[in-house]
Motif scaffolding. Structure first.
Motif, PDB file in Angstrom:
ATOM      1  N   GLU A 183       0.852  -1.191   0.000  1.00  0.00           N
ATOM      2  CA  GLU A 183       0.000   0.000   0.000  1.00  0.00           C
ATOM      3  C   GLU A 183       0.884   1.235   0.000  1.00  0.00           C
ATOM      4  O   GLU A 183       1.769   1.372   0.850  1.00  0.00           O
ATOM      5  CB  GLU A 183      -0.886  -0.029   1.238  1.00  0.00           C
ATOM      6  CG  GLU A 183      -2.056   0.924   1.158  1.00  0.00           C
ATOM      7  CD  GLU A 183      -2.956   0.760   2.365  1.00  0.00           C
ATOM      8  OE1 GLU A 183      -3.373  -0.379   2.633  1.00  0.00           O
ATOM      9  OE2 GLU A 183      -3.213   1.762   3.039  1.00  0.00           O
ATOM     10  N   ASP A 193       0.868   5.355   0.185  1.00  0.00           N
ATOM     11  CA  ASP A 193      -0.034   6.364   0.736  1.00  0.00           C
ATOM     12  C   ASP A 193       0.466   7.760   0.342  1.00  0.00           C
ATOM     13  O   ASP A 193       1.649   8.076   0.522  1.00  0.00           O
ATOM     14  CB  ASP A 193      -0.024   6.175   2.269  1.00  0.00           C
ATOM     15  CG  ASP A 193      -0.873   7.206   2.961  1.00  0.00           C
ATOM     16  OD1 ASP A 193      -1.837   7.671   2.344  1.00  0.00           O
ATOM     17  OD2 ASP A 193      -0.562   7.537   4.129  1.00  0.00           O
ATOM     18  N   SER A 218      -0.195  11.491   1.267  1.00  0.00           N
ATOM     19  CA  SER A 218      -0.882  12.441   2.153  1.00  0.00           C
ATOM     20  C   SER A 218      -0.645  13.888   1.702  1.00  0.00           C
ATOM     21  O   SER A 218      -0.984  14.832   2.416  1.00  0.00           O
ATOM     22  CB  SER A 218      -0.386  12.249   3.583  1.00  0.00           C
ATOM     23  OG  SER A 218       1.021  12.393   3.611  1.00  0.00           O
ATOM     24  N   VAL A 247      -1.335   7.432  -7.891  1.00  0.00           N
ATOM     25  CA  VAL A 247      -1.793   7.696  -6.524  1.00  0.00           C
ATOM     26  C   VAL A 247      -2.276   9.151  -6.458  1.00  0.00           C
ATOM     27  O   VAL A 247      -1.459  10.071  -6.333  1.00  0.00           O
ATOM     28  CB  VAL A 247      -0.664   7.468  -5.492  1.00  0.00           C
ATOM     29  CG1 VAL A 247      -1.233   7.480  -4.077  1.00  0.00           C
ATOM     30  CG2 VAL A 247       0.079   6.188  -5.759  1.00  0.00           C
ATOM     31  N   ALA A 282      -4.689   6.425  -0.810  1.00  0.00           N
ATOM     32  CA  ALA A 282      -3.773   5.287  -0.639  1.00  0.00           C
ATOM     33  C   ALA A 282      -4.117   4.238  -1.686  1.00  0.00           C
ATOM     34  O   ALA A 282      -5.254   3.780  -1.743  1.00  0.00           O
ATOM     35  CB  ALA A 282      -3.904   4.711   0.760  1.00  0.00           C
TER      36      ALA A 282
END
Lengths: 173, 438
Positions: free
Chosen positions: B82, B84, B86, B117, B122
Motif C-alpha cells: 500500500e 499512501d 498524504s 496515486v 492510498a
C-alpha cells in the motif's frame, strides 16, 4: 536480451512506440524541405529509434536538440517559410517525444502498468498541447506575422516565459 | 542547520532536458526576435510550469502486509503493498516492487507494479499465490519510487522491512492401527496388552474379589451357574519420540507438487506422525539429531500439535563433527517411549545411533527418508556409476545389519507405513527379555 524480450510488457512497449512515432514526426518535420528525400528517411528512423530504446539517457535530449537545430537551420539558414500549423505540429511532436520518453524512463520494462496511469498521462499531455495551442494562437496573433521580421512580441514573450520558469524553479516548496 | 537534510524529491533527467531545450529556444527567440521559436518552446515551458506548480513535498508512505491464516504448503497466501499519498499534489505514478522467497509463487510478484496515486489517497497492489514449501518464508522488503509533476520530480526510494511468513508442512496421510509397544499412562486410546477398563474384550473368566458387578457376563453365568465376568484390555496412552536425523540432506526440493528432499520428507512425516498420535491422545516429543540438538518436550493435545508444527519450521540440515551416540540419546528418552527415527542413513553415525538406542532398550523404528527417485550423478567420469552402486549396496547392507539387531527399517510411504514394524516392535516388547529383572 532474451530475458528482456520474454519479460517486457505490452504497456511499456506501447509507450516506447509512442516515443518512436513522436520522434519520427518531430525529426521529419524539422528536416528542411530542400533536404527531405527518401534517402534521409533511414537515418531519421534510426535516430528516432534511439529515444525509444534508451529513454533514460542523454539521447532524448540529443534528438530534441537535433529537431530544434534542424528547424533553425531550415528557417534561419535556408530561409524557408514557416506556417503556424507546421510550427505547432513540430512543437507538439517534440513535446510528445519528451513527455512519453519521461514516462518510458520511469516505467521498468517488465512492469505491470495500471491503465489509468497511461490514460492520465495522455490526458495531461493533451492538456499541455491544448494550452500550448492557445498560447501559440495568442503569440501569432500578437506578432501579426511570423518571421523573417523581428518581433518585439517574441522578445517580450520569450523573456516572460523564461522569467516564469526561473521563478517556478527557484520557488521554495 | 538543515543543510544535512536530504531532499525527498529530486529532479529527473526530464526536468533538465525540458529546461535546457526550452531555454535554448527562448534564447533563440529573444536573440533573433522569432515568434515561431516561442511557439516551439511553449509546450515544454508550459509543462514545466504546470508540473512544478503542483509539486509534492512530503514523502510517500509504504506498508507491506500479508493475509496470514496459518497457511499450509500449497495453500493460498495474499500480500498487499500500500502506497499512501498524504500530500496536496497527486503522484503521476508509483513504481512498487516486492522481493519474496522463491517458494511463494505470488502471481506477477517478480515484476514491478505501476499505479497512480491521487492526492490524499492510498493505492494498494494485491498479490496472491500459493506457498509451495514449508518453512519461514520471507516476504519483502518492498520498495516504492513515486514520480510527480509530469515525471519531472522523483521521490527517493522508500523501502520497508521484510515479513516472515510461516508456512506449515503438509502432513502426509498417516495411519497406524497396531498397538503401541508399551503404553505408559493411565488413560488413552491404545489397546494395550494388559487387563484393564475399556471396551476391548480380552475374554470371560470367573468372578474374583474386586471385580465390578456391571462386568458380570450373565449369559455365561447362567449357563455355568457360576459368576463370570467379561475381562477387557486396558486403554493406555503412550509417549512417542520423533527423532529427526538432520546430519545430511539429499535430493531436490521442488515444493509441494514436485520432488521432495530428505528434509522435506522428514518434516512432513514428522508432522503426520505427530498429528496421528496427538489425535489419539498420546504425548509426542521431538528431538533433532544434528548440530543444534533442539528438543521439544513431550506433551499432548491440540496445542502440542501447533507447537510441533512451529518447531518443525526451524528444521535445517545441520551437519556436525561430533554428535551424541545412541546411548547418550537414550538417557534422555523414556524407557517406555516409542522412538521413531526419521533418517536417510547417509551418515555412518546415524546407523550407530540407531544401534545404540536399540542396545539401550528403547523401542526404535527407523523410517528411511531417502527419496526413492534418486539417480546417480551424470558427471564425474566412468567410475561414478560404480561408486553409486557400491554406495547403494553399502547402505542396503547397513539396513540389513540394523534389522538383524532388532531395529526395523521401513521406507516412508504415508498411510500404513509403520503398521508392520509397529506390530513387530509390540511383539518384541511383550516378549520376556533375556537378563531382565524379575
Amino acid at each position: 536480451m532474451k530475458r528482456v524480450l520474454l519479460r517486457i510488457t505490452a504497456a511499456t512497449v506501447a509507450v516506447r512506440v509512442v516515443v518512436f512515432v513522436a520522434a519520427v514526426a518531430a525529426l521529419w518535420a524539422a528536416v528542411p524541405s530542400a533536404l527531405a528525400s527518401p534517402r534521409i528517411l533511414m537515418p531519421v528512423l534510426i535516430l528516432a529509434l534511439m529515444p525509444a530504446l534508451f529513454p533514460n539517457s542523454g539521447v532524448v535530449t540529443g534528438v530534441m536538440l537535433t529537431v530544434v537545430c534542424g528547424w533553425m537551420f531550415g528557417t534561419l539558414g535556408l530561409g524557408e517559410t514557416v506556417s503556424v500549423v507546421g510550427t505547432f505540429v513540430t512543437a507538439a511532436a517534440r513535446y510528445l517525444l519528451h513527455s512519453f520518453a519521461t514516462l518510458a524512463a520511469a516505467l521498468p520494462y517488465d512492469a505491470i502498468v495500471d491503465t489509468a496511469v497511461l490514460l492520465r498521462w495522455a490526458a495531461r499531455a493533451g492538456l499541455v498541447l491544448a494550452g500550448s495551442a492557445a498560447m501559440a494562437a495568442i503569440v501569432v496573433t500578437l506578432a501579426q506575422s511570423l518571421p523573417p521580421t523581428t518581433s518585439t512580441v517574441a522578445i517580450l514573450s520569450g523573456f516572460g516565459v523564461v522569467a516564469g520558469t526561473v521563478w517556478l524553479l527557484a520557488r521554495k516548496a | 542547520m538543515e543543510h544535512d537534510e536530504e531532499p525527498q524529491w529530486v529532479p529527473t533527467r526530464a526536468l533538465g532536458r525540458a529546461v535546457l531545450v526550452a531555454g535554448f529556444l527562448l534564447f533563440g527567440a529573444v536573440l533573433f526576435g522569432r515568434a515561431d521559436l516561442v511557439v516551439l518552446a511553449a509546450p515544454l515551458a508550459l509543462s514545466v510550469a504546470i508540473g512544478l506548480m503542483r509539486r509534492p513535498t512530503s514523502t510517500p508512505g509504504l506498508r507491506l502486509s500479508t493475509v496470514e491464516t496459518l497457511p499450509v504448503e500449497g495453500g493460498e497466501l495474499g500480500a498487499t503493498i500500500e502506497v499512501d499519498n498524504s500530500d496536496t499534489a497527486g503522484y503521476d505514478l508509483a513504481v512498487l516492487r516486492v522481493q519474496h522467497s522463491s517458494w511463494l509463487k505470488l502471481a506477477d510478484g517478480d515484476r514491478p507494479h505501476v499505479t497512480s496515486v491521487p492526492r490524499q489517497y492510498a493505492a494498494a497492489v494485491e498479490l496472491a499465490g500459493p506457498a509451495v514449501r514449508w518453512g519461514r518464508q520471507t516476504l519483502g522488503p518492498a520498495s516504492v519510487q513515486a514520480f510527480a509533476a509530469d515525471g519531472l520530480l522523483a521521490s527517493r526510494h522508500l523501502v520497508t522491512g521484510a515479513l516472515s511468513v510461516r508456512v506449515y508442512p503438509m502432513t502426509d496421510p498417516f495411519e497406524a492401527d497396531d498397538a503401541m509397544p508399551r503404553a505408559a499412562g493411565l488413560v488413552g486410546q491404545h489397546r494395550s496388552r494388559r487387563a484393564g477398563e475399556s471396551g476391548e474384550l480380552a475374554g470371560v473368566r470367573q468372578f474374583a474379589p474386586g471385580d465390578r458387578l456391571r462386568r458380570i457376563d450373565w449369559r455365561v453365568t447362567l449357563r455355568t451357574e457360576r459368576l463370570h465376568v467379561a475381562a477387557t484390555l486396558s486403554d493406555r496412552d503412550a509417549e512417542v519420540v520423533v527423532l529427526l536425523d538432520l546430519l545430511a540432506d539429499a535430493g531436490k526440493s521442488e515444493g509441494v507438487n514436485g520432488s521432495a528432499s530428505v528434509l522435506d520428507r522428514a518434516v512432513r512425516a514428522s508432522a503426520a506422525i505427530a498429528e496421528h498420535y496427538l489425535h489419539l491422545g498420546d504425548r509426542v516429543s521431538l528431538i533433532e539429531y544434528g548440530a543444534s540438538a533442539r528438543r521439544l518436550r513431550p506433551a499432548s493435545g491440540r496445542r502440542q500439535y501447533l507447537t510441533v508444527l512451529e518447531w518443525l519450521l526451524d528444521a535445517r540440515p545441520s551437519p556436525t563433527a561430533q554428535e551424541r551416540g545412541g546411548a547418550q540419546l537414550a538417557a534422555s528418552i523414556s524407557a517406555d517411549a516409542l522412538v521413531v527415527v526419521l533418517t536417510p542413513l547417509l551418515d555412518g553415525r546415524s546407523a550407530a545411533m540407531l544401534a545404540g538406542l536399540a542396545r539401550a532398550g528403547r523401542f526404535v523404528v527407523a523410517v528411511d527418508t531417502l527419496p526413492t527417485g534418486l539417480v546417480a550423478p551424470t558427471t564425474g567420469g566412468g567410475w561414478t556409476n560404480v561408486a553409486w552402486r557400491l554406495w547403494r549396496l553399502d547402505r542396503e547392507n547397513t539396513i540389513g545389519l540394523l534389522r538383524e539387531h532388532g531395529v526395523p527399517v521401513v521406507a516412508w510411504a504415508g498411510a500404513g507405513s509403520l503398521d508392520t514394524v509397529l506390530r513387530d516392535v509390540a511383539r518384541l516388547a511383550s516378549a520376556p527379555k533375556v537378563g531382565a529383572r524379575a
